[in-house]
Design a protein around this motif. Structure first.
Motif, short mmCIF file in Angstrom:
data_model
loop_
_atom_site.label_atom_id
_atom_site.label_comp_id
_atom_site.label_asym_id
_atom_site.label_seq_id
_atom_site.Cartn_x
_atom_site.Cartn_y
_atom_site.Cartn_z
N VAL A 1 5.86 -4.28 -11.22
CA VAL A 1 7.30 -4.04 -11.17
C VAL A 1 7.67 -2.84 -12.04
O VAL A 1 8.45 -1.97 -11.63
N ALA A 2 7.10 -2.77 -13.25
CA ALA A 2 7.41 -1.66 -14.15
C ALA A 2 6.94 -0.33 -13.57
O ALA A 2 7.67 0.68 -13.63
N ALA B 1 8.46 4.76 -11.00
CA ALA B 1 8.15 5.71 -9.94
C ALA B 1 9.37 6.03 -9.08
O ALA B 1 9.54 7.17 -8.62
N ARG B 2 10.24 5.04 -8.89
CA ARG B 2 11.40 5.22 -8.00
C ARG B 2 12.61 5.81 -8.71
O ARG B 2 13.42 6.50 -8.09
N ASP B 3 12.75 5.53 -10.00
CA ASP B 3 14.00 5.83 -10.72
C ASP B 3 13.87 7.13 -11.52
O ASP B 3 13.41 7.14 -12.67
N THR B 4 14.29 8.23 -10.92
CA THR B 4 14.20 9.53 -11.58
C THR B 4 15.04 9.59 -12.85
O THR B 4 14.61 10.16 -13.87
N ALA B 5 16.23 9.00 -12.80
CA ALA B 5 17.11 9.02 -13.97
C ALA B 5 16.50 8.25 -15.13
O ALA B 5 16.59 8.67 -16.30
N PRO C 1 0.80 -1.23 0.00
CA PRO C 1 0.00 0.00 0.00
C PRO C 1 0.83 1.28 0.00
O PRO C 1 0.49 2.25 -0.68
N GLU C 2 1.93 1.28 0.76
CA GLU C 2 2.73 2.51 0.84
C GLU C 2 3.49 2.80 -0.46
O GLU C 2 4.02 3.91 -0.64
N ARG C 3 3.55 1.83 -1.37
CA ARG C 3 4.26 2.02 -2.63
C ARG C 3 3.32 2.19 -3.83
O ARG C 3 3.77 2.38 -4.95
#
Length: 333
Positions: A289-290, A295-299, A184-186
């Motif tokens: 996963v995608a 969402a996590r990888d700004t680069a 839920p938090e992700r």
């Protein structure tokens, strides 16, 4: 000249084109009696059916027909859900295209291969033309407008956007599975754009049962200006479809420098190219996963956004028009 069997909605009207309106019922009479007579009367050089419906049996001039996809043949499950009448009509119209169209336009290389495979059309009769994005998707949206829209729609944080219908082919149930597979938090909300009716309500019930309904935002239909703003504020456009002959939302987002997460089905990998992430449409876990990765990888987002901007010029209506005119000229020879 446009030949129509009913008045054109003002949003689709083209002021510089004359319109021949034949309010003849049933539609099959319009197609095979009124239309050939109108083509002959107006001395038309080439007739273009922009979908694989409406090709007249006895056209007095060469015919070009566009096939966007052959979903009924590529996805037997979809064909099984159609009524016998609808399935028969599809088969008849496809047969007319094969028998009467001098040239057939496919909107992607994948669709061209599908036409060869299922309809037995020789490659030399098929021309691939692109589709494009409306001008509104080429205009950068001001940050304050994006933020105001997000606040208005309850999308204050990061979100994904999905655009289109709610029919089975769109595979929107994959979002329920993907969100359920994510802690839920992700979870990142998904803004669903499009009129859904009963199908949208069925999806909402599935989301409620899975405990993920708060992360699916049903926005209904929006105009292109609002849609461009939604794209501009999103992490990516997500298209989980079982099949798409082209994938217009991918291109619309691409013109705004927004990457895509798409299924590996149909033309979607072809259209997306290196400007997005790809997952199997039958694997909600892979979609999860995608979505989490982007969402996590700004680069990664920045890299895909740059690739989207570079790829966008491949898909414009100006280029589509030039390609289509070339098909008309070849059909007229």
């Amino acid at each position: 000249m446009l030949f129509c069997d009913s008045p054109i909605h003002e949003r689709h009207a083209l002021a510089h084109l004359p319109v021949a309106l034949g309010s003849v019922k049933p539609q099959i009479r319009w197609q095979h009696v009124w239309l050939p007579a109108a083509l002959r009367r107006e001395r038309i050089d080439v007739f273009h059916a922009p979908a694989h419906w409406g090709v007249p049996w006895n056209s007095p001039c060469p015919v070009v027909a566009t096939i966007h996809d052959l979903a009924d043949r590529e996805c037997p499950d979809l064909r099984a859900r159609a009524s016998l009448r609808v399935a028969a009509r599809h088969a008849f119209e496809q047969w007319l295209v094969v028998r009467r169209a001098r040239r057939i336009i496919a909107v992607s290389e994948w669709t061209a291969c599908s036409i060869q495979k299922h309809l037995g059309v020789a490659p030399e009769r098929i021309a691939v033309t692109v589709e494009g994005a409306a001008p509104v998707f080429d205009v950068a949206t001001e940050a304050r407008i994006v933020e105001a829209t997000r606040q208005e729609l309850g999308l204050a944080g990061p979100y994904y956007v999905s655009v289109g219908g709610f029919d089975a082919r769109k595979n929107l149930g994959a979002f329920v599975g993907a969100l359920a597979a994510t802690a839920p938090e992700r979870r990142v909300p998904v803004a669903l754009v499009g009129e859904g009716g009963a199908a949208a309500e069925a999806l909402r019930r599935r989301a409620v049962e899975a405990g993920v309904e708060p992360w699916l935002r049903f926005l209904g239909g929006v105009d292109d200006v609002r849609l461009a703003t939604l794209y501009a504020g999103a992490l990516a456009v997500v298209v989980p479809s079982w099949l798409e002959g082209f994938g217009l939302p991918v291109v619309e987002a691409m013109h705004l420098g927004i990457p895509a997460i798409v299924s590996s089905a149909g033309s979607l990998p072809e259209i997306t190219g290196d400007a997005g992430l790809i997952f199997p449409p039958d694997d909600p876990g892979a979609l999860a996963v995608a979505m989490q990765r982007l969402a996590r990888d700004t680069a990664l987002r920045a890299s895909l956004a740059e690739k989207a901007r570079k790829r966008a010029p491949l898909y414009t209506w100006r280029r589509a028009a030039k390609q289509t005119v070339a098909v008309y000229l070849s059909a007229a020879r």
